[in-house]
Enzyme design. Structure first.
Site, PDB file in Angstrom:
ATOM      1  N   CYS A  61      45.338  41.664  48.210  1.00  0.00           N
ATOM      2  CA  CYS A  61      43.950  40.967  47.567  1.00  0.00           C
ATOM      3  C   CYS A  61      42.680  41.301  48.453  1.00  0.00           C
ATOM      4  CB  CYS A  61      44.270  39.516  47.473  1.00  0.00           C
ATOM      5  SG  CYS A  61      44.070  38.406  49.029  1.00  0.00           S
ATOM      6  N   HIS A  62      41.636  40.758  47.650  1.00  0.00           N
ATOM      7  CA  HIS A  62      40.307  41.141  48.344  1.00  0.00           C
ATOM      8  C   HIS A  62      40.102  40.518  49.677  1.00  0.00           C
ATOM      9  CE1 HIS A  62      36.100  39.664  49.323  1.00  0.00           C
ATOM     10  NE2 HIS A  62      35.906  40.873  48.595  1.00  0.00           N
TER      11      HIS A  62
END
Length: 354
Positions: free
Chosen positions: A314-315
């Site tokens: 994820c980011h």
């Protein structure tokens, strides 16, 4: 001036489109489309959109400094899903180009140019991300969840995790929400109770994805961070970029998921949203539900990050690895169980907090 995606190269169409063009030429399953290159396309754009047909499309940034071997630029620029109609697509293209000049883009030095990729939108039943092995003896790592990919990439859901080697090892997460297209809008909805704890993909699909990953890595000449989706029973590749920083190995009996190597000690700073951003000081450990691109400036001053949801791709995890700070992911209710200002130590290699 419009470039078919199949002929796109990074020098004129940016890293994202250039990589997908190479995969299309190699016969891999990439949704077809076209690219507005660095030079202005003018009237050709409207004609290309009309020829593409009246169907939803994805309009995605493909900047010159995006998806390179050195930096992913995760979330730095704008992209849009489920865009329909010529005028709406043109407006989305303009917004992608304008995102080259937003504060979070201008915060990065160097000359940049923006190309824009237009592809058929996929209404994914399942989507996720995949890291091909850095070491040939390592497994392929896959994360998967229901619906469209931004839930996994943005870290708003904790995905299932699969390690694919000679056998498949999986950890099934409780997936509370999903993102889908409803008409021309993206809608977040609750996952039915009987599907929350069900694996998003089976072992055979995980092996097939790993096989695609090996081919992609061979075409691209090195380990790849791959976004994929399953729509209409078919697997599609949506993005492939070099792995800029490998995640830690997945181990068992952790307080959380290891997301980025390293150990840091600092004050726990509970940040639930933008209203709390100003409270973060250099050296704080960021404790948050999840992060998205608006949070990137905080990751430049924080000593580490802990999230309630999200997986290793994820980011928050990607940016943490690029910044060289530890990250621990997927600790449910951590913003409530830790006290703001408490001194804590996080170990991003083992996924522990003390």
């Amino acid at each position: 001036m419009i470039t078919p995606l199949r002929t796109a190269i990074p020098e004129t169409c940016g890293g994202k489109a250039g990589a997908l063009g190479a995969l299309l030429r190699a016969g891999l399953p990439v949704p077809d489309g076209f690219v507005v290159p660095f030079a202005d396309a003018g009237a050709d754009l409207r004609r290309a959109i009309e020829e593409f047909g009246d169907e939803p499309v994805a309009v995605r940034s493909s900047a010159s400094d995006e998806d390179t071997a050195h930096v992913s630029a995760a979330g730095r620029y704008e992209s849009f899903l489920a865009v329909r109609g010529t005028d709406a697509v043109i407006e989305a293209v303009r917004a992608c180009r304008a995102s080259l000049f937003t504060p979070r883009a201008l915060d990065h030095q160097g000359d940049r140019a923006m190309a824009v990729l237009i592809q058929r939108h996929l209404d994914a039943e399942v989507s996720g991300v995949m890291f091909t092995p850095v070491d040939p003896h390592d497994p392929t790592r896959i994360e998967a969840s229901w619906g469209l990919g931004p839930s996994v990439v943005g870290g708003t859901v904790t995905p299932d995790t699969y390690l694919v080697a000679e056998s498949v090892t999986r950890t099934v997460a409780r997936k509370h929400t999903r993102l889908d297209r409803r008409g021309g809008e993206l809608v977040t909805s609750d996952v039915p109770l009987d599907a929350r704890d069900r694996p998003a993909i089976g072992d055979a699909t995980a092996r097939a994805l790993a096989g695609l990953g090996r081919t992609i890595a061979a075409v691209r000449g090195g380990p790849q961070d791959v976004e994929w989706a399953i729509a209409g029973g078919r697997t599609w590749i949506l993005q492939a970029r070099p792995i800029t920083a490998a995640p830690p190995p997945l181990t068992s009996a952790l307080n959380g998921m290891p997301g980025s190597h390293g150990v840091a000690t600092g004050a726990a700073r509970i940040v639930r949203g933008p209203d709390d951003f100003a409270r973060v000081r250099p050296g704080d450990i960021l404790i948050c539900p999840y992060t998205d691109p608006a949070w990137t400036p905080l990751l430049r001053i924080a000593a580490g990050v802990v999230t309630e949801t999200g997986g290793v791709l994820c980011h928050a995890a990607i940016v943490a690895r690029e910044r060289g700070i530890p990250a621990v992911l997927g600790i449910q209710d951590v913003t409530r169980t830790l006290h703001d200002g408490a001194t804590i130590t996080i170990d991003g290699t083992t996924g522990t907090i003390t």
